[in-house]
Design a protein around this motif. Sequence first.
Motif, PDB file in Angstrom:
ATOM      1  N   ILE A 152     -22.784  65.407  -6.658  1.00 21.06           N
ATOM      2  CA  ILE A 152     -23.144  66.522  -7.541  1.00 21.06           C
ATOM      3  C   ILE A 152     -22.249  67.729  -7.273  1.00 21.06           C
ATOM      4  N   ARG A 153     -21.958  67.970  -6.002  1.00 21.76           N
ATOM      5  CA  ARG A 153     -21.102  69.105  -5.661  1.00 21.76           C
ATOM      6  C   ARG A 153     -19.666  68.857  -6.138  1.00 21.76           C
ATOM      7  N   THR A 154     -19.172  67.643  -5.938  1.00 23.12           N
ATOM      8  CA  THR A 154     -17.796  67.313  -6.326  1.00 23.12           C
ATOM      9  C   THR A 154     -17.596  67.458  -7.833  1.00 23.12           C
ATOM     10  N   HIS A 155     -18.566  66.988  -8.605  1.00 20.41           N
ATOM     11  CA  HIS A 155     -18.426  66.977 -10.057  1.00 20.41           C
ATOM     12  C   HIS A 155     -19.133  68.161 -10.734  1.00 20.41           C
ATOM     13  N   GLU A 156     -19.649  69.083  -9.911  1.00 21.69           N
ATOM     14  CA  GLU A 156     -20.292  70.303 -10.428  1.00 21.69           C
ATOM     15  C   GLU A 156     -21.382  69.968 -11.458  1.00 21.69           C
ATOM     16  N   LEU A 157     -22.314  69.113 -11.029  1.00 25.54           N
ATOM     17  CA  LEU A 157     -23.350  68.626 -11.943  1.00 25.54           C
ATOM     18  C   LEU A 157     -24.669  69.368 -11.763  1.00 25.54           C
ATOM     19  N   SER A 158     -24.722  70.602 -12.199  1.00 21.65           N
ATOM     20  CA  SER A 158     -25.991  71.316 -12.202  1.00 21.65           C
ATOM     21  C   SER A 158     -26.852  70.763 -13.338  1.00 21.65           C
ATOM     22  N   ALA A 159     -28.131  70.519 -13.043  1.00 18.01           N
ATOM     23  CA  ALA A 159     -29.029  69.929 -14.045  1.00 18.01           C
ATOM     24  C   ALA A 159     -29.246  70.909 -15.197  1.00 18.01           C
ATOM     25  N   LYS A 160     -29.247  70.383 -16.403  1.00 18.30           N
ATOM     26  CA  LYS A 160     -29.456  71.192 -17.601  1.00 18.30           C
ATOM     27  C   LYS A 160     -30.885  71.052 -18.103  1.00 18.30           C
ATOM     28  N   LYS A 161     -31.571  72.174 -18.214  1.00 16.46           N
ATOM     29  CA  LYS A 161     -32.943  72.155 -18.716  1.00 16.46           C
ATOM     30  C   LYS A 161     -32.987  71.669 -20.157  1.00 16.46           C
TER      31      LYS A 161
END
Length: 277
Positions: free
Chosen positions: A14-23
């Motif tokens: 998640i950190r590598t691909h910058e995958l913050s969850a989208k509401k």
Amino acid sequence: MAQIDGLPPLSDVIRTHELSAKKSLGQNFLLDLNLTAKIARQAGDLSGCDVLEVGPGPGGLTRGLLAEGARRVLAIEKDARCLPALDEIAQAYPGQLLVINGDALDVDPLAHLTPPIRVAANLPYNVGTELLVRWLTPKAWPPFWQSLTLMFQREVANRIVATPGSKAYGRLAVLAQWRSDPRIVMELPPEAFVPAPKVHSAVVHLDALPTPRFDADPAKLSRVVATAFNQRRKMLRSALKGMAPDIEDRLLAAGLKPTERAEQVPLEGFCALARQF
């Protein structure tokens, strides 16, 4: 557990691909591979099965399904940001993972899967119920799937397994229990997810029955149930009066009391009433 496949921990992915969850996409990511593997095991013996997964996100459950021996996984992901992370999993399992960037409501999984097929997914909250209803109401039965192993908000899970007389009992319980055997197999607290939702979650496992429990036309049953629960506080004779002028006679013929309310009617009663139409 993070080393089951030689891939990095999900927190690193998640950190590598910058995958913050989208509401807006109903995303809540499960990062504990112990948990995702446990969910995958709830789907049963996956060896020799193709698996449909909806909303894989960074691929935690995907990795669990493949590690548990799934013959092939079709992962449908709407969020293109997740594709590079899923591609890394595909490379670790050559020929076993197909990822489609699209909306699960628009994709025909049968074009990509070979029976026997199981469905396992941490469903996005905003489409979970709609997908479940679709899978429970195909034109032909048995369906394309042998079983569904699905994550829901606990409130929704309770509605799927609810019994007559309870507040949770409604259309979802009738549809699920008419054609399948549903049960809650896991419960998860909010802190198991990133970001943590405001509610608890639960995994429901549904085994498809070879034939429905009671005889009824699917369209008529669905209409009767939807109409009855649309005004669940009203007596049946009032809630269903728009369906037929002689609704009281039909209720009596089905063995139901016109003064009962929808939440008091068992599955067999709704099927009997549907046959009166």
